[in-house]
Design an enzyme around this catalytic site. Sequence first.
Site, PDB file in Angstrom:
ATOM      1  N   HIS A  72     -14.293  -6.086  -5.749  1.00 41.95           N
ATOM      2  CA  HIS A  72     -13.740  -7.174  -5.452  1.00 41.95           C
ATOM      3  C   HIS A  72     -13.875  -8.362  -5.480  1.00 41.95           C
ATOM      4  O   HIS A  72     -14.191  -8.821  -4.260  1.00 41.95           O
ATOM      5  CB  HIS A  72     -12.424  -6.483  -4.132  1.00 41.95           C
ATOM      6  CG  HIS A  72     -11.706  -7.242  -3.741  1.00 41.95           C
ATOM      7  ND1 HIS A  72     -11.126  -7.581  -2.334  1.00 41.95           N
ATOM      8  CD2 HIS A  72     -10.162  -7.088  -3.949  1.00 41.95           C
ATOM      9  CE1 HIS A  72     -10.286  -8.300  -2.548  1.00 41.95           C
ATOM     10  NE2 HIS A  72      -9.172  -7.998  -3.414  1.00 41.95           N
ATOM     11  N   GLU A 119     -13.084  -7.065 -10.298  1.00 41.41           N
ATOM     12  CA  GLU A 119     -11.902  -7.372  -9.705  1.00 41.41           C
ATOM     13  C   GLU A 119     -11.105  -8.385  -9.085  1.00 41.41           C
ATOM     14  O   GLU A 119     -12.894  -9.225  -8.607  1.00 41.41           O
ATOM     15  CB  GLU A 119     -10.593  -6.681  -8.879  1.00 41.41           C
ATOM     16  CG  GLU A 119      -9.890  -6.230  -8.327  1.00 41.41           C
ATOM     17  CD  GLU A 119      -9.608  -7.946  -7.561  1.00 41.41           C
ATOM     18  OE1 GLU A 119      -7.765  -8.194  -7.535  1.00 41.41           O
ATOM     19  OE2 GLU A 119      -9.890  -8.162  -6.940  1.00 41.41           O
ATOM     20  N   ASP A 169      -8.964 -12.881  -9.698  1.00 43.67           N
ATOM     21  CA  ASP A 169      -8.199 -13.247  -9.536  1.00 43.67           C
ATOM     22  C   ASP A 169      -8.393 -14.256 -10.489  1.00 43.67           C
ATOM     23  O   ASP A 169      -9.028 -14.940 -10.873  1.00 43.67           O
ATOM     24  CB  ASP A 169      -7.585 -13.201  -8.687  1.00 43.67           C
ATOM     25  CG  ASP A 169      -7.612 -12.528  -7.204  1.00 43.67           C
ATOM     26  OD1 ASP A 169      -6.751 -11.425  -6.998  1.00 43.67           O
ATOM     27  OD2 ASP A 169      -8.312 -12.915  -6.359  1.00 43.67           O
ATOM     28  N   HIS A 188      -8.450 -17.505  -6.665  1.00 43.92           N
ATOM     29  CA  HIS A 188      -7.385 -16.279  -5.546  1.00 43.92           C
ATOM     30  C   HIS A 188      -6.478 -16.697  -5.304  1.00 43.92           C
ATOM     31  O   HIS A 188      -5.084 -16.396  -4.972  1.00 43.92           O
ATOM     32  CB  HIS A 188      -8.299 -15.216  -4.561  1.00 43.92           C
ATOM     33  CG  HIS A 188      -6.942 -14.590  -3.818  1.00 43.92           C
ATOM     34  ND1 HIS A 188      -6.373 -14.979  -2.692  1.00 43.92           N
ATOM     35  CD2 HIS A 188      -6.633 -13.393  -3.976  1.00 43.92           C
ATOM     36  CE1 HIS A 188      -5.934 -14.135  -2.497  1.00 43.92           C
ATOM     37  NE2 HIS A 188      -5.957 -12.573  -2.551  1.00 43.92           N
TER      38      HIS A 188
END
Length: 272
Positions: free
Chosen positions: A31, A57, A59, A72
Amino acid sequence: MARRRPEHPPVPYLLNSQPGPLHGRPLAFAHRGADPRRENTMAAFRRAVELGFRYLEIDVRTAACGTLVVFHDETLERATDGVGALSEHTWEQLAALGVGPDREPLVRFEDLLTTWDDVHLNVDLKDAEAVDEFARLVEEHQAHDRVLAASFNDARRHRVARRLTRSVATSGGWLSTALIVLLGPLGLMHWVQERAATVDCVQVPVSQGPIRVVKPAFIRRCHRAGLQVHVWVVDDPARMHRLLDLGVDGLMTDDAEALAEVMAVRSVWPQR
């Protein structure tokens, strides 16, 4: 002992859905690179890949110049030494900022996409402007099998699909996931499934406020609908084991070492 996982429709991005060493095994996702001190930086991603992670993962947000940046927050203050909204800065300005105590540089999505040809990116599209550039880069680099388009906003997922020459994997947004959670127990899963036909998985927290999301019945409903269940963000090894025992198909973590150790005990590791 983990429960035997059902057969899911083969999806190129989901390596556990097709023949190979990960078939039927849970996937491990780093993440934001699974290193909160330097999240969404190349240093964090390299460390995760070296540990054996094949899924990152991330953003993405759009800079003022149109560059797609791996980041993010809407604003820069928490994660960097900059100030203001990321969207108000050009890439040239953002490239001068640093993340964490070592001032790791920010990353362009295109640079991450082209660093490894066997690493898969779970991409959360954080703003509407990201859709066109994300689709353009996936097309340019023919990365359709290595990316998953995620967004809390289901409309962005649909817009991505319309801009691609072939499909990429997708996860459900808030609306489609809420329908599964709330209407599934009422026997309306067939109706929900028709409206989530383009979704390959749901990516959910264990709980959302007072509502427990990841329960055995929820996992069974998703599996019957052909959907994988990926759970975020799980850092406690004991909880990781419990969720894997329930039959979830993937875990996302901020603690790369902890999840790597759990997967080494229970599954194929490294996953690269």
